[in-house]
Write an enzyme that holds these catalytic residues in place. Structure first.
Site, PDB file in Angstrom:
ATOM      1  N   LYS A  64       1.142  -1.339  -0.060  1.00  0.00           N
ATOM      2  CA  LYS A  64       0.150  -0.460   0.260  1.00  0.00           C
ATOM      3  C   LYS A  64       0.643   1.235  -0.019  1.00  0.00           C
ATOM      4  O   LYS A  64       2.437   1.416   0.361  1.00  0.00           O
ATOM      5  CB  LYS A  64      -0.964  -0.062   0.745  1.00  0.00           C
ATOM      6  N   SER A 139      -9.532   2.007   3.866  1.00  0.00           N
ATOM      7  CA  SER A 139      -8.193   2.293   2.325  1.00  0.00           C
ATOM      8  C   SER A 139      -8.026   2.049   1.658  1.00  0.00           C
ATOM      9  O   SER A 139      -7.370   2.152   0.654  1.00  0.00           O
ATOM     10  CB  SER A 139      -7.638   3.824   3.250  1.00  0.00           C
ATOM     11  N   SER A 163      -8.713  -0.471   7.280  1.00  0.00           N
ATOM     12  CA  SER A 163      -8.706  -0.161   6.339  1.00  0.00           C
ATOM     13  C   SER A 163      -8.056  -2.164   5.435  1.00  0.00           C
ATOM     14  O   SER A 163      -7.612  -1.558   4.275  1.00  0.00           O
ATOM     15  CB  SER A 163      -7.617   0.735   5.565  1.00  0.00           C
TER      16      SER A 163
HETATM   17  N1  GLN Z   1     -12.631   4.325   6.723  1.00  0.00           N
HETATM   18  C1  GLN Z   1     -11.637   4.604   8.360  1.00  0.00           C
HETATM   19  C2  GLN Z   1     -11.423   5.695   8.318  1.00  0.00           C
HETATM   20  O1  GLN Z   1     -11.412   6.275   7.215  1.00  0.00           O
HETATM   21  C3  GLN Z   1     -10.591   3.570   8.566  1.00  0.00           C
HETATM   22  C4  GLN Z   1      -9.942   3.859   7.700  1.00  0.00           C
HETATM   23  C5  GLN Z   1      -8.389   2.758   8.493  1.00  0.00           C
HETATM   24  O2  GLN Z   1      -8.239   2.366   8.811  1.00  0.00           O
HETATM   25  N2  GLN Z   1      -7.373   3.748   8.119  1.00  0.00           N
HETATM   26  O3  GLN Z   1     -11.283   6.682   8.703  1.00  0.00           O
END
Ligand code: GLN
Length: 471
Positions: A64, A139, A163
């Protein structure tokens, strides 16, 4: 000419076998993945950039784009880091390299990992290999889409509130968010440091366990890491007699859980019982009520402070102006997209004098309650099971204009993240032809038990990880 290997079904374990037996060379394997990327990534946009040459090592891996890679641009999905080429590897990247893994490419992410659909990437959204009109989750949607479409045997993501687990669920992969403190965050672009964890995404539980064993353990560059209390065990084929699974009573009242998701979840609980597990009910009432509001104070507060370093002086983008202050202001205005800006404002507000106690302070207290609630809920059980995501993949654009609807995607993944606990998501069936994820939560450093149950279920479920339209 037909490619040497069909990457669609190849697991990392298979790939390691092929290379070790000399059936294919590391270079041929790398080339086969590049070919698959060439063929399918135009549509999916899982990768932000690929690395053309295998550097003599063996098995390819996708990382990532929040993970710093020496000599390879790392943007965290943000314009503000455009052109930033790290001069060092994140510890996880270095450990992969040392284990003989070779970087295939950097995968797409919501900007600074803020999002649940990968639509917040400054470089455009990724798409779901099961249906390109849908999001792959986020994400870490890039890594998830890449693994699902055979564009990488495995990859690493980062998980702050879901994410790794949520995109794995939406794309039909296995994903692990490890126990907080088991994997180094050194060299990873920080979002919310008390929550961020790096973890593997792959097609099988065994691959995930193997990759976890490569990256986990104490790192002197990250003082929050510890040595694992026990070695990672690759799960073998066995029953799970006597293993105790708790199912939160509160799931019954959560309308957000789609009927098809519920059905697949219940079917996998029945299977677990057939495999010898014992089911019972547990309680997480505060988690589903206060988990989200708590997270959306703690995470933005930490983000507002972490993102203060992007000032146009040291990394990536700079928009010139007459004064220093003007330069910083213009750089941040040009460089950050709407979601990081929203969170910087929210977080700065929550931390500001006069409001600190009412918002950030209260959220920290709630977090303590959630830690306690999970500890008590897990007391009589080895594992807690829930669906990973309340819903299957949704159309691109559906929630983009509604931040609260987007935040709600993480209803079931967030509470255990706040509690620092590990969570494994495995595909447990289809709803309307789309993958459903089963989330298995354990106590701190309970990864081996998650792997054991996950592997047993995975075999019993027989889920085909290759998206139907690519078979
Ligand atoms: N969707 C969650 C956020 O927007 C988690 C994102 C993540 O785990 N990086 O913060």
């Amino acid at each position: 000419m037909a490619p040497v290997v069909d990457t669609l079904r190849l697991t990392a374990e298979d790939a390691i076998g092929l290379v070790q037996r000399g059936d294919v060379s590391a270079g041929e394997l790398h080339a086969a993945y590049l070919e698959a990327i060439e063929e399918r990534d135009g549509e999916l946009h899982a990768y932000l950039r690929t690395v053309e040459e295998a550097d003599g090592a063996s098995i390819p891996i996708a990382l990532k784009d929040v993970i710093s890679t020496r000599g390879v641009e790392t943007t965290a999905g943000s314009r503000i880091l455009e052109g930033y080429v790290p001069v060092f590897d994140a510890t996880v990247a270095a450990r992969c390299r040392a284990a003989g893994l070779t970087l295939l490419g950097k995968t797409n992410t919501d900007e600074f990992a803020m999002g649940s659909s990968t639509e917040n990437s400054a470089w455009g959204p990724s798409r779901n290999p099961w249906d390109p009109a849908l999001v792959p989750g986020g994400s870490g949607g890039g890594t998830a889409a890449a693994v699902s479409a055979g564009l990488a045997p495995w990859g690493l993501g980062s998980d702050t509130g879901g994410s790794i687990k949520q995109p794995s669920a939406l794309c039909g992969n296995v994903g692990l968010r490890p126990t907080y403190g088991s994997v180094s965050r050194f060299g990873v672009v920080a979002f919310a440091s008390s929550l961020d964890q790096i973890g593997p995404v792959a097609k099988t539980v065994r691959d995930v366990a193997l990759l976890y064993s490569i990256i986990a353990g104490r790192d002197r560059c990250d003082s929050t890491t510890v040595e694992l209390p026990e070695e990672v065990r690759l799960p073998e084929d066995e029953r799970v007699d006597g293993l105790r699974i708790g199912v939160p009573r509160q799931l019954a009242d959560l309308d957000a859980i789609e009927p098809g998701v519920r059905a697949a979840f219940e079917r996998s609980l029945e299977l677990a019982e057939e495999l010898g597990a014992e089911l019972g009910e547990c309680d997480l009432p505060l988690s589903y009520r206060y988990g989200m509001p708590c997270y959306y104070l703690v995470a933005p507060a930490e983000a507002s402070s972490n993102l203060a370093r992007y000032d146009g002086v040291r990394y990536g983008l700079r928009t010139e102006a007459d004064t220093y202050d003007g330069m910083v202001e213009r750089t941040r205005d040009d460089g950050f997209g709407p979601e990081p800006k929203r969170r910087i404002m929210l977080g700065t507000y929550a931390l500001s004098a006069g409001y600190y106690e009412a918002f950030y302070g209260q959220a920290q207290k709630v977090r303590t309650l959630l830690i306690r609630e999970h500890r008590e809920a897990l007391e009589p059980f080895d594992v807690i099971a829930t669906p990973t995501s309340p819903a299957v993949a949704f159309p691109i654009g559906d929630k983009a204009a509604d931040p609260l609807a987007m935040y709600a995607c993480d209803l079931l993944t967030i509470p255990s993240c706040l509690a620092g606990l590990p969570g494994l998501s495995i595909p447990c069936g289809l709803s309307d032809g789309l993958p459903v994820g089963l989330q298995l939560l354990g106590p701190q450093f309970g990864e081996n038990t998650l792997f054991r149950l996950g592997h047993a279920l995975e075999r019993a479920l027989g889920f085909d990880t290759v998206p139907e339209r690519l078979r």
